[in-house]
Scaffold this active site. Structure first.
Site, PDB file in Angstrom:
ATOM      1  N   GLU A  31     -27.411 -40.412 -96.440  1.00  0.00           N
ATOM      2  CA  GLU A  31     -28.666 -40.721 -97.156  1.00  0.00           C
ATOM      3  C   GLU A  31     -29.860 -40.477 -96.238  1.00  0.00           C
ATOM      4  O   GLU A  31     -30.890 -39.964 -96.676  1.00  0.00           O
ATOM      5  CB  GLU A  31     -28.681 -42.153 -97.676  1.00  0.00           C
ATOM      6  CG  GLU A  31     -27.501 -42.542 -98.564  1.00  0.00           C
ATOM      7  CD  GLU A  31     -27.187 -41.572 -99.678  1.00  0.00           C
ATOM      8  OE1 GLU A  31     -28.107 -40.895-100.165  1.00  0.00           O
ATOM      9  OE2 GLU A  31     -26.004 -41.471-100.062  1.00  0.00           O
TER      10      GLU A  31
ATOM     11  N   GLU B 267     -31.895 -40.897-109.904  1.00  0.00           N
ATOM     12  CA  GLU B 267     -31.247 -39.587-109.932  1.00  0.00           C
ATOM     13  C   GLU B 267     -30.066 -39.651-110.913  1.00  0.00           C
ATOM     14  O   GLU B 267     -29.300 -40.608-110.860  1.00  0.00           O
ATOM     15  CB  GLU B 267     -30.731 -39.192-108.545  1.00  0.00           C
ATOM     16  CG  GLU B 267     -30.238 -37.754-108.544  1.00  0.00           C
ATOM     17  CD  GLU B 267     -29.775 -37.273-107.155  1.00  0.00           C
ATOM     18  OE1 GLU B 267     -29.909 -38.012-106.178  1.00  0.00           O
ATOM     19  OE2 GLU B 267     -29.279 -36.154-107.105  1.00  0.00           O
TER      20      GLU B 267
ATOM     21  N   MET C  96     -28.229 -44.076-102.629  1.00  0.00           N
ATOM     22  CA  MET C  96     -29.258 -43.160-103.128  1.00  0.00           C
ATOM     23  C   MET C  96     -30.382 -43.024-102.114  1.00  0.00           C
ATOM     24  O   MET C  96     -30.903 -44.010-101.602  1.00  0.00           O
ATOM     25  CB  MET C  96     -29.774 -43.699-104.472  1.00  0.00           C
ATOM     26  CG  MET C  96     -30.876 -42.873-105.088  1.00  0.00           C
ATOM     27  SD  MET C  96     -30.307 -41.200-105.497  1.00  0.00           S
ATOM     28  CE  MET C  96     -31.825 -40.283-105.267  1.00  0.00           C
TER      29      MET C  96
ATOM     30  N   ASN D  48     -33.595 -42.438-102.096  1.00  0.00           N
ATOM     31  CA  ASN D  48     -35.011 -42.578-102.465  1.00  0.00           C
ATOM     32  C   ASN D  48     -35.913 -42.528-101.230  1.00  0.00           C
ATOM     33  O   ASN D  48     -35.608 -43.137-100.212  1.00  0.00           O
ATOM     34  CB  ASN D  48     -35.234 -43.924-103.147  1.00  0.00           C
ATOM     35  CG  ASN D  48     -34.160 -44.223-104.154  1.00  0.00           C
ATOM     36  OD1 ASN D  48     -33.994 -43.488-105.098  1.00  0.00           O
ATOM     37  ND2 ASN D  48     -33.399 -45.290-103.918  1.00  0.00           N
TER      38      ASN D  48
ATOM     39  N   GLY E  59     -22.274 -44.332-104.561  1.00  0.00           N
ATOM     40  CA  GLY E  59     -22.250 -44.908-103.214  1.00  0.00           C
ATOM     41  C   GLY E  59     -23.623 -45.375-102.743  1.00  0.00           C
ATOM     42  O   GLY E  59     -23.777 -46.504-102.283  1.00  0.00           O
TER      43      GLY E  59
HETATM   44  N1  B3K Z   1     -27.998 -38.334-104.488  1.00  0.00           N
HETATM   45  C1  B3K Z   1     -27.217 -39.509-104.827  1.00  0.00           C
HETATM   46  C2  B3K Z   1     -26.401 -39.305-106.049  1.00  0.00           C
HETATM   47  C3  B3K Z   1     -26.961 -39.934-107.246  1.00  0.00           C
HETATM   48  C4  B3K Z   1     -26.081 -39.689-108.423  1.00  0.00           C
HETATM   49  C5  B3K Z   1     -26.615 -40.188-109.671  1.00  0.00           C
HETATM   50  N2  B3K Z   1     -25.789 -39.956-110.805  1.00  0.00           N
HETATM   51  C6  B3K Z   1     -26.318 -39.904-103.722  1.00  0.00           C
HETATM   52  C7  B3K Z   1     -26.107 -38.917-102.676  1.00  0.00           C
HETATM   53  O1  B3K Z   1     -25.479 -37.911-102.858  1.00  0.00           O
HETATM   54  O2  B3K Z   1     -26.621 -39.102-101.616  1.00  0.00           O
HETATM   55 ZN    ZN Z   2     -26.191 -36.839-101.256  1.00  0.00          ZN
END
Ligand code: B3K
Ligand code: ZN
Length: 877
Positions: A305, A128, A270, A272, A268
């Site tokens: 997450e 991301e 991710m 996935n 912090g």
């Molecule tokens: N969705 C990720 C953020 C990733 C950022 C990349 N530049 C973390 C979060 O908000 O849960």
């Molecule tokens: Zn988030």
């Protein structure tokens, strides 16, 4: 700047993708030097696209080397495709076909930490927002959702663990004797949720039975030396899973959920699908090495997450302008989880305090943007406090407007209607509207207008008629590209407090009540409360019901009254902050005029009452004792004068400390925790009050306090107490400062996360040669510029070091600019974030503003990454 200036992309230009990818089959042949990626993309034209004859344009990156490309097994000769400007373009394609693409990447040389890279001995990914294109050519946009099957081939002795999204479906040996593992994810997803991990990892296993009785395997992976620090994360995960079932009715969907900790990570963590990857600082925790704050962060990030599995993964974003759709909502969800787990008032105070300090500052600067931006140059720059924290406030306001039940009806409809889709913020609001039969069209302006609205409130009481009127005006200041603003729909929660601290009931809208949500939706409105028995003190914006600045001319007496008597805990804190802000502003003015500082403050009276009241939650008392921070006072200032703010804060603390020395000593001693360490609300509260009292007690100059703080350092059996004592010793520059800082390093040099704390405290230490000391830290063997956590520690510490950073000779700013230039190409995301303090240059007193601007101009002369270019050029515009 580079010859070719990077250009912006616009939300208004959105069009659906020309092609869809039903299935994505990937093979990674991992190797120490060259990793070969083979992709088989099952493509077809998108029936919804207006252009049915267009070329196929795939996104790639300068770091992806194309080896070969084939359509339905026909290898394309070079003249049948174009590969330039990070795009792979194929003009003539069938309507439905399999595209095979072979590419080579070098993860070991990937310093940007986007795509596939190495972190210590492992391979890991961060895709991301647009990292997948650094792995292979793809339609790298969130509205292209595909079913992924991933095969990883690697040397089993180095990479016994090889993970990807979904379930493991096959494992075996290749002809060359390498191991392969195949993973299949049955849920379609955009490429930004793809993940791969390979390494020699330990695992903690557990399981969770979902509300429908399905058994889910839970696994947390770390490098061997850290596996003893993941129990708390596992416990947090299970509590999050349960909470999402109970509060949102959301059940986990795959048979396995994995989390991996990595040391080198730009953010912090991710989310996935099925394979979350975490910065180790947001996952590892043990009493000896981790402070209470860090425990709470681990809990919140694990929850955040996990919650993304529904708010983000099952229902994702159509395009990156909609980022707050998943982030604002998910932050709101993790905030509610933490509030339910600990104290809701304490959690609210912490979140609001952060918002008012950092997000308000962002919204008053050159990067100010609405929670749904209309354009951007580099999406990585938009993972901002506005998208996350203000985004969460907007969702919270919807919750306030609809109530708990109405909000749940709305979220149920949203998830049901859009499961498996990539949608927009409008879709979210529409589900909330449809489920509740309400019209939120005016409210939706919060999504498109930037800036922090200001409410100006005046009042009058008619004793005869026993009516009380509140007149509220709203105004949102101009922000870049938005000179004028429309009136917003702002929920303002209000209560009235009587002269002897009783909650005054009143009649409003024909109903007797003692709290009401006013719908402020015009530039000026008057609200009349009837049957108000005596002249009240208004308790405004309870619980911070909207992310606005509020002006009401409270007298000191009124603030003291609210501080002790407001039934709304949040507003008790708010009143104390306002009182302290007023006191600090007087001192700042005295400092700037070269006048003597006053030696008296009504804050002493307020604190005294607070310290004597043993019925209060110690965590709340600690929060109220916390003076408005340097950063918050900077946000409030017309022109930021860091030295004046610092001197005023030190002086005010000193007055309170001296006047209440006995009380602070008593509170320090009576809040000791004798049981074994636990990161629970009760213990955390006591430690926070104990350590807040300790720092005041030391500030009083008492020798007994100085002995106590050193004793606490030496006897502590947990990091919270040890580090609180060390920080105090360093801050007040006690005789033991050098000795204890060295001892701390020696004790913890093998614990990377503790070393980061040491780096930060050392960099923040105010001494004669502050900047030299920061430079020395960057040469220290424990420092590593490739590791974002270490960089953030040292540069973050420098930012807190008022003397070193805001030196009038500009040396602090020049040093920061040097680091930005150094990292500009190496890690653009981090470089761009380091620019933040400089973006505030227009808010600084002139002498400092000029130096900051000069550094921005120096940076602007470099050949800049898109990330840094965007922030710097907008700051200088
Ligand atoms: N969705 C990720 C953020 C990733 C950022 C990349 N530049 C973390 C979060 O908000 O849960
Ligand atoms: Zn988030």
């Amino acid at each position: 700047m580079a010859e070719q200036k990077p250009s912006a992309i616009y939300l208004k230009d959105y069009t659906v993708p020309n092609f869809l990818i039903d299935k994505t089959e990937l093979t990674f042949d991992l190797d120490e030097t060259q990793t070969i990626v083979t992709s088989r993309l099952h493509l077809r034209r998108n029936p919804e696209s207006k252009v049915q004859t267009s070329a196929l344009v795939l996104d790639g990156g300068e770091d992806v080397k194309l080896i070969g490309v084939a359509i339905d097994e026909y290898a394309l000769p070079e003249q049948e495709y174009t590969n330039k400007d990070d795009k792979l373009i194929i003009t003539a394609t069938p309507n439905e076909f399999v595209l095979t693409c072979e590419t080579m990447i070098e993860p070991q040389n990937n310093t940007k930490l986007e795509g596939l890279y190495r972190s210590s001995s492992m391979f890991c990914t961060q895709c991301e927002a647009e990292g997948f294109r650094h792995i292979t050519y793809y339609l790298d946009r969130p509205d292209v959702m595909s079913i992924f099957t991933t095969t990883i081939i690697g040397d089993e002795s180095r990479y016994p663990v090889m993970l990807s999204n979904g379930n493991e479906i096959e494992r075996g040996k290749t002809e060359e004797g390498k191991t392969f593992v195949t993973w299949h994810d049955p849920f379609k997803k955009p490429a930004y949720l793809f993940a791969l991990v390979a390494g020699d990892l330990e695992v903690l296993n557990d399981n969770f039975t979902t509300m429908s009785g399905r058994d889910v395997k839970l696994q947390i992976f770390t490098e061997k030396h850290n596996i003893d620090k993941v129990d708390f994360a596992m416990d947090s995960l299970k509590r999050s899973m349960k909470w999402d079932e109970e509060v949102y009715g959301r059940e986990y969907d795959l048979d396995i959920f994995m989390i991996v900790a990595v040391d080198d990570f730009n953010m912090g963590a991710m989310e996935n699908k099925g394979l979350n990857i975490f910065n180790s600082s947001c996952l590892l925790a043990s009493p000896e090495t981790t402070t209470d704050d860090a425990y709470l962060r681990v809990e919140a990030v694990v929850a955040h997450e996990y919650f993304h599995n529904w708010s983000g993964n099952r229902v994702t974003c159509r395009d990156w302008f909609q980022l707050s759709l998943k982030e604002g909502f998910t932050v709101f969800r993790d905030q509610s989880f933490s509030a339910d787990t600990h104290s809701d008032v304490v959690k609210r105070v912490e979140d609001v305090s952060f918002l008012k300090t950092a997000q308000f500052a962002e919204d008053a600067g050159p990067m100010s943007h609405p929670i749904r931006p209309a354009s951007f140059i580099e999406i990585s720059n938009f993972y901002t406090l506005t998208i996350y924290e203000k985004g969460a406030e907007v969702v919270r306001m919807i919750h306030t407007l609809l109530g708990e039940e109405g909000f749940r009806k709305g979220s149920d409809l949203y998830f049901e209607r859009h499961d498996g889709q990539a949608v927009t913020c409008d879709d979210f609001v529409k589900a909330m509207e449809d489920a509740n039969g309400v019209d939120l069209s005016q409210f939706k302006r919060w999504y498109s207008q930037a800036g922090t609205p200001r409410l100006t409130v005046t009042d009058s009481y008619d004793e005869q008629a026993q009516t009380y009127s509140l007149t509220i005006q709203q105004m949102t200041p101009p922000t870049p590209n938005q000179p004028t603003k429309l009136a917003l729909h702002i929920p303002v929660k209000v209560g009235l407090v009587g002269q002897s601290n009783e909650a005054l009931s009143f009649t409003f809208d024909g109903q007797t009540q003692d709290e009401v949500v006013l719908h402020v939706n015009d530039v000026e409105q008057t609200f009349v409360f009837e049957n108000v028995m005596s002249k009240p003190v208004p308790s405004l914006l309870r619980g911070f019901s909207a992310p606005v600045k509020l002006d009401y001319d409270y007298s000191t007496e009124q603030l003291l009254q609210l501080m002790s008597g407001d039934p709304d805990g949040f507003n008790r804190w708010s009143a104390s902050q306002q009182l302290a802000v007023n006191e600090l502003n007087k001192l700042i003015e005295q400092y700037q005029n070269g006048a003597q500082f006053s030696e008296e403050t009504p804050l002493v009276e307020g604190f005294k009452a607070l310290l004597a009241d043993e019925s209060l939650d110690p965590a709340m008392v600690a929060l109220i004792l916390g003076l408005p921070s340097q950063a918050y006072m900077s946000e409030l200032a017309d022109k930021i004068d860091p030295q004046a703010i610092k001197a005023a804060r030190e002086h005010l603390r000193g007055i309170a400390a001296k006047a209440l020395e006995v009380e602070f000593k008593h509170v320090y001693e009576s809040n000791a925790v004798s049981e074994a360490y636990q990161a629970n609300a009760e213990q955390i509260a006591k430690r926070s009050l104990k350590n807040a009292a300790l720092s005041y007690w030391v500030a009083s100059g008492s020798d007994e306090a100085k002995a106590a703080v050193v004793r606490q350092y030496r006897n502590a059996d947990n990091m919270t107490d040890q580090f609180a004592a060390l920080s105090c010793v360093v801050h007040f520059n006690l005789a033991e400062a050098d000795e204890l800082l060295n001892a701390f390093f020696e004790q913890w040099k093998h614990e990377a996360l503790v070393v980061n704390k040491w780096l930060m405290l050392s960099a923040a230490r105010e001494q004669e040669n502050g900047l030299e000391q920061v430079k020395a830290l960057m040469e220290h063997p424990s420092f590593d510029i490739k590791n974002p956590n270490k960089l953030r520690s040292v540069i973050g510490g420098l930012g807190q070091n008022v003397d070193a950073f805001h030196n009038l000779d500009g040396s602090g700013y020049a040093f920061l600019a040097d680091q930005i230039i150094l990292l500009n190409k190496r890690n653009p995301q981090i470089a761009s974030r380091l620019c933040t303090p400089l973006t505030r240059w227009q808010r600084m007193v002139p002498a400092l503003a000029e130096k900051m601007k000069g550094e921005l101009e120096r940076i602007a002369r470099e050949d800049l990454s898109k990330d840094v270019y965007e922030v710097v050029s907008k700051s200088l515009a």
